[in-house]
Scaffold this motif. Sequence first.
Motif, PDB file in Angstrom:
ATOM      1  N   ALA A 184       0.829  -1.202   0.000  1.00 44.17           N
ATOM      2  CA  ALA A 184       0.000   0.000   0.000  1.00 44.17           C
ATOM      3  C   ALA A 184       0.867   1.258   0.000  1.00 44.17           C
ATOM      4  O   ALA A 184       0.585   2.229  -0.725  1.00 44.17           O
ATOM      5  CB  ALA A 184      -0.942   0.001   1.198  1.00 44.17           C
ATOM      6  N   LEU A 185       1.924   1.256   0.786  1.00 50.08           N
ATOM      7  CA  LEU A 185       2.830   2.399   0.848  1.00 50.08           C
ATOM      8  C   LEU A 185       3.522   2.614  -0.498  1.00 50.08           C
ATOM      9  O   LEU A 185       3.622   3.743  -0.984  1.00 50.08           O
ATOM     10  CB  LEU A 185       3.872   2.199   1.955  1.00 50.08           C
ATOM     11  CG  LEU A 185       4.908   3.309   2.113  1.00 50.08           C
ATOM     12  CD1 LEU A 185       4.220   4.615   2.494  1.00 50.08           C
ATOM     13  CD2 LEU A 185       5.953   2.927   3.133  1.00 50.08           C
ATOM     14  N   LEU A 186       3.989   1.528  -1.120  1.00 46.29           N
ATOM     15  CA  LEU A 186       4.629   1.637  -2.426  1.00 46.29           C
ATOM     16  C   LEU A 186       3.646   2.147  -3.483  1.00 46.29           C
ATOM     17  O   LEU A 186       4.013   2.935  -4.358  1.00 46.29           O
ATOM     18  CB  LEU A 186       5.217   0.293  -2.847  1.00 46.29           C
ATOM     19  CG  LEU A 186       6.448  -0.162  -2.052  1.00 46.29           C
ATOM     20  CD1 LEU A 186       6.854  -1.562  -2.483  1.00 46.29           C
ATOM     21  CD2 LEU A 186       7.588   0.810  -2.221  1.00 46.29           C
ATOM     22  N   PHE A 187       2.404   1.714  -3.409  1.00 53.21           N
ATOM     23  CA  PHE A 187       1.375   2.185  -4.338  1.00 53.21           C
ATOM     24  C   PHE A 187       1.157   3.688  -4.169  1.00 53.21           C
ATOM     25  O   PHE A 187       1.085   4.429  -5.159  1.00 53.21           O
ATOM     26  CB  PHE A 187       0.070   1.426  -4.108  1.00 53.21           C
ATOM     27  CG  PHE A 187      -1.043   1.899  -4.987  1.00 53.21           C
ATOM     28  CD1 PHE A 187      -1.077   1.560  -6.332  1.00 53.21           C
ATOM     29  CD2 PHE A 187      -2.063   2.704  -4.480  1.00 53.21           C
ATOM     30  CE1 PHE A 187      -2.092   2.007  -7.156  1.00 53.21           C
ATOM     31  CE2 PHE A 187      -3.073   3.156  -5.291  1.00 53.21           C
ATOM     32  CZ  PHE A 187      -3.102   2.801  -6.635  1.00 53.21           C
ATOM     33  N   VAL A 188       1.061   4.159  -2.952  1.00 51.81           N
ATOM     34  CA  VAL A 188       0.843   5.580  -2.688  1.00 51.81           C
ATOM     35  C   VAL A 188       2.043   6.400  -3.167  1.00 51.81           C
ATOM     36  O   VAL A 188       1.884   7.452  -3.796  1.00 51.81           O
ATOM     37  CB  VAL A 188       0.560   5.826  -1.189  1.00 51.81           C
ATOM     38  CG1 VAL A 188       0.601   7.308  -0.851  1.00 51.81           C
ATOM     39  CG2 VAL A 188      -0.781   5.232  -0.810  1.00 51.81           C
ATOM     40  N   ILE A 189       3.237   5.922  -2.916  1.00 52.36           N
ATOM     41  CA  ILE A 189       4.441   6.630  -3.358  1.00 52.36           C
ATOM     42  C   ILE A 189       4.471   6.699  -4.887  1.00 52.36           C
ATOM     43  O   ILE A 189       4.767   7.746  -5.468  1.00 52.36           O
ATOM     44  CB  ILE A 189       5.711   5.963  -2.794  1.00 52.36           C
ATOM     45  CG1 ILE A 189       5.793   6.210  -1.290  1.00 52.36           C
ATOM     46  CG2 ILE A 189       6.964   6.486  -3.497  1.00 52.36           C
ATOM     47  CD1 ILE A 189       6.900   5.440  -0.597  1.00 52.36           C
ATOM     48  N   GLY A 190       4.154   5.604  -5.552  1.00 49.60           N
ATOM     49  CA  GLY A 190       4.120   5.586  -7.007  1.00 49.60           C
ATOM     50  C   GLY A 190       3.093   6.547  -7.561  1.00 49.60           C
ATOM     51  O   GLY A 190       3.332   7.247  -8.549  1.00 49.60           O
ATOM     52  N   LEU A 191       1.932   6.595  -6.918  1.00 48.98           N
ATOM     53  CA  LEU A 191       0.877   7.509  -7.344  1.00 48.98           C
ATOM     54  C   LEU A 191       1.313   8.967  -7.201  1.00 48.98           C
ATOM     55  O   LEU A 191       1.068   9.792  -8.096  1.00 48.98           O
ATOM     56  CB  LEU A 191      -0.388   7.245  -6.529  1.00 48.98           C
ATOM     57  CG  LEU A 191      -1.655   7.951  -6.954  1.00 48.98           C
ATOM     58  CD1 LEU A 191      -2.026   7.567  -8.378  1.00 48.98           C
ATOM     59  CD2 LEU A 191      -2.789   7.603  -6.008  1.00 48.98           C
ATOM     60  N   VAL A 192       1.987   9.295  -6.125  1.00 48.68           N
ATOM     61  CA  VAL A 192       2.476  10.654  -5.902  1.00 48.68           C
ATOM     62  C   VAL A 192       3.521  11.029  -6.958  1.00 48.68           C
ATOM     63  O   VAL A 192       3.514  12.138  -7.498  1.00 48.68           O
ATOM     64  CB  VAL A 192       3.046  10.809  -4.473  1.00 48.68           C
ATOM     65  CG1 VAL A 192       3.813  12.110  -4.315  1.00 48.68           C
ATOM     66  CG2 VAL A 192       1.928  10.723  -3.451  1.00 48.68           C
ATOM     67  N   VAL A 193       4.408  10.094  -7.283  1.00 49.45           N
ATOM     68  CA  VAL A 193       5.440  10.362  -8.290  1.00 49.45           C
ATOM     69  C   VAL A 193       4.807  10.611  -9.662  1.00 49.45           C
ATOM     70  O   VAL A 193       5.179  11.559 -10.367  1.00 49.45           O
ATOM     71  CB  VAL A 193       6.462   9.199  -8.347  1.00 49.45           C
ATOM     72  CG1 VAL A 193       7.356   9.311  -9.566  1.00 49.45           C
ATOM     73  CG2 VAL A 193       7.294   9.156  -7.075  1.00 49.45           C
ATOM     74  N   VAL A 194       3.852   9.790 -10.048  1.00 47.66           N
ATOM     75  CA  VAL A 194       3.199   9.952 -11.346  1.00 47.66           C
ATOM     76  C   VAL A 194       2.424  11.273 -11.397  1.00 47.66           C
ATOM     77  O   VAL A 194       2.498  12.010 -12.390  1.00 47.66           O
ATOM     78  CB  VAL A 194       2.266   8.757 -11.647  1.00 47.66           C
ATOM     79  CG1 VAL A 194       1.385   9.030 -12.849  1.00 47.66           C
ATOM     80  CG2 VAL A 194       3.093   7.499 -11.865  1.00 47.66           C
ATOM     81  N   ALA A 195       1.700  11.603 -10.338  1.00 51.46           N
ATOM     82  CA  ALA A 195       0.943  12.853 -10.304  1.00 51.46           C
ATOM     83  C   ALA A 195       1.874  14.062 -10.342  1.00 51.46           C
ATOM     84  O   ALA A 195       1.590  15.062 -11.017  1.00 51.46           O
ATOM     85  CB  ALA A 195       0.060  12.903  -9.064  1.00 51.46           C
TER      86      ALA A 195
END
Length: 144
Positions: A6-17
Amino acid sequence: MSPLVALLFVIGLVVVASAAGVVVSRRSGRIRQVASGSLDTSGLGIRLGSGATLVLFSTEFCTRCPSMKRMLHSIADTADDLAIAEVDLTHRAHVASDLHILQTPTTFVLDGAGHVRARFGGTVARDAVIAELDQITGASHALA
């Protein structure tokens, strides 16, 4: 789902945004030269100026459009050979699609014959618009 996934998913989402935000902000307000092509001004209700025409594409919900409109009108008021037109795209999505307008405000700069010479996406500096007009018309549009 584990907390690590979940943490990796959130970090990835922040990077893409963040990357998308950087791309959009770098493209906003930049002039894009247009090779050639005429704009069907009759279908849009646009009256051409003898020297150049500024066409502002906006929507009812655009928060930056009123300030662009005021700025473009103040530039157009400096010379008799300049005209300005505003096209509301709120209920004319086909126009935005046909002209590949992805954001508002978008401003087209037309020469005296109605050929699109440049386009600005987003808000743009007054000096950039004046420089483009000076290049098209060969006259100075700087305020005294």
